[in-house]
Design a protein around this motif. Structure first.
Motif, mmCIF file in Angstrom:
data_model
loop_
_atom_site.group_PDB
_atom_site.id
_atom_site.type_symbol
_atom_site.label_atom_id
_atom_site.label_comp_id
_atom_site.label_asym_id
_atom_site.label_seq_id
_atom_site.Cartn_x
_atom_site.Cartn_y
_atom_site.Cartn_z
ATOM 1 N N VAL A 5 -12.475 -4.044 0.214
ATOM 2 C CA VAL A 5 -11.542 -5.052 -0.273
ATOM 3 C C VAL A 5 -11.860 -6.373 0.427
ATOM 4 O O VAL A 5 -11.894 -6.436 1.654
ATOM 5 C CB VAL A 5 -10.075 -4.659 0.004
ATOM 6 N N VAL A 23 -2.483 -4.314 1.093
ATOM 7 C CA VAL A 23 -3.739 -3.573 0.918
ATOM 8 C C VAL A 23 -3.756 -2.338 1.815
ATOM 9 O O VAL A 23 -4.048 -1.219 1.374
ATOM 10 C CB VAL A 23 -4.948 -4.473 1.240
ATOM 11 N N GLN A 26 -1.796 0.866 0.877
ATOM 12 C CA GLN A 26 -2.137 1.581 -0.353
ATOM 13 C C GLN A 26 -2.261 3.080 -0.104
ATOM 14 O O GLN A 26 -2.719 3.517 0.957
ATOM 15 C CB GLN A 26 -3.451 1.042 -0.924
ATOM 16 N N LEU A 33 -11.036 -3.487 4.769
ATOM 17 C CA LEU A 33 -10.503 -4.783 4.365
ATOM 18 C C LEU A 33 -11.276 -5.861 5.111
ATOM 19 O O LEU A 33 -11.194 -5.960 6.340
ATOM 20 C CB LEU A 33 -9.008 -4.876 4.679
ATOM 21 N N GLN A 86 -8.537 -9.416 -2.989
ATOM 22 C CA GLN A 86 -7.144 -9.794 -2.784
ATOM 23 C C GLN A 86 -7.111 -11.273 -2.409
ATOM 24 O O GLN A 86 -8.075 -11.799 -1.845
ATOM 25 C CB GLN A 86 -6.506 -8.935 -1.674
ATOM 26 N N TRP A 92 -0.407 -6.811 -3.481
ATOM 27 C CA TRP A 92 -0.716 -5.675 -4.335
ATOM 28 C C TRP A 92 0.512 -4.776 -4.442
ATOM 29 O O TRP A 92 1.214 -4.560 -3.447
ATOM 30 C CB TRP A 92 -1.871 -4.859 -3.741
#
Length: 302
Positions: A5, A23, A26, A33, A86, A92
């Motif tokens: 991500v 994120v 999730q 990330l 993102q 999200w």
């Protein structure tokens, strides 16, 4: 890692932690990330380190290059087989990654991208900006189908917002995905390029909460117009055989020049639009009567 991500940021320390946590929370946990600091003047590194999750990687660019350059930097550090993006001021929704990752097992193997929808605060579905306005984008009624001419469709309407999507890493052969010279409409330019390499599956369920900030590029019509001109230059060969789509782009540019008082230049673009696709003379006639020029450009997804 299954999914990388990429989150570019520039001086958004006030919203960054919430974006990161949406994120990291999730249900699909096998991810990294990558926060790309686009040479912020704020102490973004301290904000990132404060989250305290070993799946987070901090990368700082030596100079500011814009969102496209920052995303390309993140791609250079990505280790996952799938890529997601993102933004530093969006959230999200829970289950975003799990839902989209699962879709890949039920759709044809030639599909390289799964996209969803976004609930946007600060804009309505007529592209009016301001407090208290809410939009659902893209609208589900125009869902992109696997059996249609996706490139032709995306030349007239961008249905891809990067935060809404999950990509196979190999869906585009190039290392750098984004046009670093574009400062607006870069999502749309990317969508057009993407459709020339892979198929796109659109799911209509929302997966992101988006927020329009006062300095948002999406509300800057001059930058949008410059981005549209760049899209036309970059896709000159494609548009040569798609005169209807090019005509619509020329109309949008003509509309912009008309609204800022550059009537002669506007008429030049509108005349070119008619030469490309004569049936659009009726559309331009409505515009000259003031029924179309009042509406903002709305080719981009967000």
């Amino acid at each position: 890692m299954t999914i990388s991500v990429i989150l570019p940021t520039y001086n958004r320390s006030g919203t960054l932690v919430a974006a990161m946590n949406s994120v990291l929370a999730q249900s699909h946990e096998d991810l990294e990330l990558i926060v790309v600091d686009d040479a912020s003047t704020e102490d973004i590194e301290s904000v990132v380190r404060s989250v305290g999750d070993d799946r987070v990687r901090y990368v700082r660019r030596p100079r500011n290059g814009g969102a496209a350059a920052a995303r390309n930097t993140g791609l250079g550090h990505a280790r996952g087989d799938y890529i997601a993006f993102q933004d530093s001021d969006d959230l999200w929704l829970p289950g975003k990654l799990q839902k989209q990752f699962a879709l890949f097992s039920s759709i044809p193997s030639h599909v390289g991208v799964v996209i969803g929808a976004k609930i946007i605060y600060g804009r309505d579905n007529q592209w009016n900006y301001g407090p208290g306005r809410v939009a659902y984008a893209p609208l589900p009624a125009g869902r992109l189908r696997l059996d249609e001419d996706q490139l032709g469709r995306l030349l007239t309407e961008n249905r891809i917002s990067l935060q809404n999507a999950l990509f196979r890493k190999n869906c585009i052969p190039d290392v750098e995905w984004f046009d670093t010279c574009a400062r607006a409409n870069e999502d749309w330019g990317f969508a057009i390029r993407l459709a020339q390499h892979t198929s796109i599956y659109e799911d209509i369920e929302p997966v992101v909460l988006g927020f329009i900030s006062p300095d948002s590029i999406s509300s800057n019509k001059r930058k949008e117009m410059m981005g549209l001109l760049r899209i036309m230059r970059k896709n000159r060969e494609v548009l040569r055989t798609r005169k209807k789509q090019r005509s619509l782009m020329l109309i949008d540019i003509g509309r912009y020049f008309y609204t800022v008082g550059k009537t002669t230049k506007a008429m030049r673009f509108l005349a070119a639009a008619i030469r490309d696709y004569p049936p659009h003379v009726e559309l331009i006639g409505l515009a000259l009567l003031g029924k179309l020029f009042k509406r903002p450009l709305k080719r981009a997804a967000s």
